[in-house]
Design an enzyme around this catalytic site. Structure first.
Site, PDB file in Angstrom:
ATOM      1  N   LYS A 177       0.836  -1.303  -0.031  1.00  0.00           N
ATOM      2  CA  LYS A 177       0.008  -0.140   0.058  1.00  0.00           C
ATOM      3  C   LYS A 177       0.743   1.218   0.125  1.00  0.00           C
ATOM      4  O   LYS A 177       1.696   1.310   0.980  1.00  0.00           O
ATOM      5  CB  LYS A 177      -0.922  -0.127   1.220  1.00  0.00           C
ATOM      6  CG  LYS A 177      -1.567   1.158   1.377  1.00  0.00           C
ATOM      7  CD  LYS A 177      -2.873   1.073   2.364  1.00  0.00           C
ATOM      8  CE  LYS A 177      -3.483   2.449   2.659  1.00  0.00           C
ATOM      9  NZ  LYS A 177      -4.680   2.276   3.618  1.00  0.00           N
TER      10      LYS A 177
ATOM     11  N   LYS B 139      -2.024  -1.367  -3.800  1.00  0.00           N
ATOM     12  CA  LYS B 139      -3.322  -0.237  -3.583  1.00  0.00           C
ATOM     13  C   LYS B 139      -2.280   1.113  -3.808  1.00  0.00           C
ATOM     14  O   LYS B 139      -1.359   1.170  -2.964  1.00  0.00           O
ATOM     15  CB  LYS B 139      -3.847  -0.269  -2.318  1.00  0.00           C
ATOM     16  CG  LYS B 139      -4.761   0.648  -1.903  1.00  0.00           C
ATOM     17  CD  LYS B 139      -5.288   0.535  -0.850  1.00  0.00           C
ATOM     18  CE  LYS B 139      -6.247   1.940  -0.299  1.00  0.00           C
ATOM     19  NZ  LYS B 139      -6.682   1.786   0.906  1.00  0.00           N
TER      20      LYS B 139
HETATM   21  C1  PBG Z   1      -7.178   3.589   5.672  1.00  0.00           C
HETATM   22  C2  PBG Z   1      -7.661   3.191   4.392  1.00  0.00           C
HETATM   23  C3  PBG Z   1      -7.590   4.087   3.156  1.00  0.00           C
HETATM   24  C4  PBG Z   1      -8.154   3.573   1.981  1.00  0.00           C
HETATM   25  C5  PBG Z   1      -8.598   2.341   2.464  1.00  0.00           C
HETATM   26  N1  PBG Z   1      -8.234   2.212   3.917  1.00  0.00           N
HETATM   27  C6  PBG Z   1      -6.970   5.341   3.037  1.00  0.00           C
HETATM   28  C7  PBG Z   1      -5.571   5.877   3.610  1.00  0.00           C
HETATM   29  O1  PBG Z   1      -4.764   4.991   3.924  1.00  0.00           O
HETATM   30  O2  PBG Z   1      -5.607   7.067   4.068  1.00  0.00           O
HETATM   31  C8  PBG Z   1      -8.192   4.344   0.987  1.00  0.00           C
HETATM   32  C9  PBG Z   1      -9.446   3.537  -0.120  1.00  0.00           C
HETATM   33  C10 PBG Z   1      -9.771   4.610  -1.336  1.00  0.00           C
HETATM   34  O3  PBG Z   1      -8.904   5.650  -1.358  1.00  0.00           O
HETATM   35  O4  PBG Z   1     -10.591   4.449  -1.873  1.00  0.00           O
HETATM   36  N2  PBG Z   1      -6.820   2.534   6.542  1.00  0.00           N
END
Ligand code: PBG
Length: 334
Positions: free
Chosen positions: A202, A256
């Site tokens: 991520k 991601k």
């Molecule tokens: C946070 C989380 C995020 C997303 C999913 N879980 C945002 C972040 O890491 O700030 C993002 C999903 C999206 O942008 O559609 N645990």
């Protein structure tokens, strides 16, 4: 593999593109409804549906409306939904205690979903940000995001979600060591069959902005997430993280965001051959929607093309806010 082909005119690629039937026969990758996981935003109350301004077509839904969305998912053949809560700001604390409350918003909703739609897989988000006063995925002390203390909190959160009936846990926090800790705790608690889809690679991305609006974390977030999420410049590190999480007990892995990281999806699939998912995140959704609303692109075609791209890159499935719309167009397959 080195493709063998005769020289022109023995080879004419356009022969196989001449008609839809021939193009269908030669098609290498396919997008189906069964590839989709639908992320849903859950809020308190009943009968409520609050549009998310930066994600046209997406709304925060109260539990009763989540249940209606789940019915729609089942009708469309979508195999799984993933719940993200919008937590009342008054319930956010620095200790994030609400995250592992057995009766919190998410856990109540998991129970209701499993009672009504037992065949629909329910995935959860395991991270502290919706519950955290400062919007971070981990506990913070003196401006530092604490790793090991956060892992302990995530274990409690995971067990509460598993007790509620979650089928798939999705740790999205990027702390080190959490997959192993969660897996061991699940085994010890008798939750041997709860799957983990690790947000293993991520990235610290600008494409999460609309999501943070949707879960109400934007205002709260102080600073950025670069000390735990990955540097977008890195690729080898993604493979190390995926290998690490698989060793610790992840059943599936995720890359991601999605579209800017298709190269990572391909490398992961080639290197590990495990169930590999991409998250087409909020900012990717917003871009396609916004351009379509302006009439600059054909929204439906761009959506399906973007989703098919994930399949071509080696993904087994995609988390996407387009899930219901794509599913409706995909009967039975594109
Ligand atoms: C946070 C989380 C995020 C997303 C999913 N879980 C945002 C972040 O890491 O700030 C993002 C999903 C999206 O942008 O559609 N645990």
């Amino acid at each position: 593999m080195r493709p063998i082909q005769a020289a022109f005119p023995a080879t004419r690629f356009r022969r196989m593109r001449r008609s839809a039937a021939l193009r269908d026969l030669a098609q290498e990758n396919t997008l189906t409804v069964k590839d989709l996981i639908w992320p849903l935003f859950l809020c308190d109350g009943t009968g409520s549906e609050t549009p998310v301004a930066s994600m046209p077509g997406v709304a925060r839904l109260s539990q009763d409306n989540i249940l209606r969305a789940a019915e729609r998912a089942v009708r469309l053949g979508i195999p799984a939904v993933c719940l993200f809560p919008y937590i009342d700001p008054a319930l956010k604390t620095a200790g994030c205690e609400a995250a592992w409350d057995a009766d919190n918003l998410v856990n109540r909703c998991i129970r209701a979903l499993k009672a009504e739609q037992s065949d629909l897989a329910v995935m959860t988000d395991v991270a502290l940000d919706p519950y955290n006063l400062n919007g971070h995925d981990g506990l913070v002390r003196d401006g530092i995001i604490l790793n090991d203390e956060t892992v302990e909190a995530l274990v409690k959160m995971s067990l509460a979600q598993a007790d509620a009936g979650a089928d798939i846990l999705g740790p999205s926090d990027m702390m080190d060591g959490r997959i192993g800790a969660i897996r061991m705790a699940l085994e010890a608690a008798g939750h041997k069959d709860v799957a983990i889809l690790s947000y293993a690679a991520k990235y610290a991305s600008a494409f999460y902005g609309p999501f943070r609006d949707a879960v109400g974390a934007s205002g709260a977030l102080k600073g950025d997430k670069k000390t735990y999420q990955m540097n977008p410049a890195n690729s080898d590190e993604a493979l190390r993280l995926i290998g690490r999480d698989l060793n610790e007990g992840a059943d599936m892995v995720m890359v991601k965001p999605g579209m800017p990281y298709l190269d990572i999806c391909r490398r992961v699939k080639d290197a590990f051959g495990v169930p590999t998912f991409a998250y087409q995140v909020s900012g990717e959704y917003a871009m396609i929607r916004a351009a379509a609303a302006q009439g600059w692109i054909d929204g439906e075609k761009a959506m399906l093309e973007s989703l098919l791209g994930f399949k071509r890159a080696g993904c087994d499935g995609i988390l996407t806010y387009f899930a219901p719309e794509a599913a409706a167009l995909l009967a039975p397959a594109v």
